[in-house]
Design an enzyme around this catalytic site. Structure first.
Site, PDB file in Angstrom:
ATOM      1  N   GLY A  47       0.815  -1.219   0.000  1.00  0.00           N
ATOM      2  CA  GLY A  47       0.000   0.000   0.000  1.00  0.00           C
ATOM      3  C   GLY A  47       0.844   1.264   0.000  1.00  0.00           C
ATOM      4  O   GLY A  47       0.542   2.234  -0.702  1.00  0.00           O
ATOM      5  N   CYS A  48       1.916   1.248   0.750  1.00  0.00           N
ATOM      6  CA  CYS A  48       2.780   2.422   0.843  1.00  0.00           C
ATOM      7  C   CYS A  48       3.514   2.665  -0.470  1.00  0.00           C
ATOM      8  O   CYS A  48       3.746   3.813  -0.861  1.00  0.00           O
ATOM      9  CB  CYS A  48       3.760   2.271   2.005  1.00  0.00           C
ATOM     10  SG  CYS A  48       2.906   2.153   3.590  1.00  0.00           S
ATOM     11  N   THR A  49       3.852   1.593  -1.165  1.00  0.00           N
ATOM     12  CA  THR A  49       4.502   1.718  -2.471  1.00  0.00           C
ATOM     13  C   THR A  49       3.524   2.290  -3.492  1.00  0.00           C
ATOM     14  O   THR A  49       3.876   3.194  -4.264  1.00  0.00           O
ATOM     15  CB  THR A  49       5.064   0.356  -2.929  1.00  0.00           C
ATOM     16  OG1 THR A  49       6.029  -0.081  -1.959  1.00  0.00           O
ATOM     17  CG2 THR A  49       5.725   0.445  -4.284  1.00  0.00           C
ATOM     18  N   ALA A  52       3.156   6.055  -2.697  1.00  0.00           N
ATOM     19  CA  ALA A  52       4.346   6.817  -3.089  1.00  0.00           C
ATOM     20  C   ALA A  52       4.444   6.928  -4.606  1.00  0.00           C
ATOM     21  O   ALA A  52       4.772   7.998  -5.146  1.00  0.00           O
ATOM     22  CB  ALA A  52       5.605   6.167  -2.518  1.00  0.00           C
TER      23      ALA A  52
END
Length: 157
Positions: A47-49, A52
């Protein structure tokens, strides 16, 4: 009361100075710009990738609107540098290993994963105005599509 800070929209954003992938930064570095300050749980997770990468793909459009993006997690600057290199992230990522910034913005909450309780970052985004007041807050953000939603909010200002 509109957010986890127990402050009203329009209040001044909590000031900070922190280490990032672009050196030491503070809100003072971005006077007369909109600031997208987004908190995310962990470098290099799915999710963070996604989040970003979506902010990165729209980064030039944010800059065209006088907006700077700043990501924050409790990972180290070293971890952030690897993440930035791997994913071609052009904007700064702040290391908040001591949780000071997370506490200032009220984004740490108790979470449960596989029956285990822990304190973690709730994916949240703060849109800070050119006068350094809080314009908009997104809590419990879904990563996919969020960057476009934030960009649209700035375009409407």
């Amino acid at each position: 009361m509109n957010n986890v800070l127990n402050k009203d929209l329009g209040d001044k954003a909590p000031q900070f100075e922190a280490e990032s992938t672009k050196g030491t930064i503070s809100l003072e570095n971005y006077k007369d710009k909109y600031i997208v300050l987004y908190f995310y749980p962990k470098d290099m997770t799915p999710g963070c990738t996604v989040q970003a990468n979506e902010f990165s793909s729209l980064y030039e459009q944010f800059k065209d609107l006088d907006a700077e993006i700043i990501g924050v997690s409790r990972d180290t600057v070293s971890s952030h540098n690897i993440f930035c290199e791997k994913e071609n992230i052009a904007f700064p990522l702040i290391s908040d290993a001591d949780s000071n910034l997370c506490n200032l913005y009220g984004v740490l909450k108790e979470k449960v994963n596989f029956g285990k309780k822990y304190i973690g970052i709730v994916r949240s985004t703060f849109l800070i105005g050119k006068d350094q007041s809080i314009i908009k807050i997104w809590n419990n953000v879904k990563a996919q599509g969020h960057a476009a939603e934030v960009l649209e909010a700035i375009e409407k200002l």
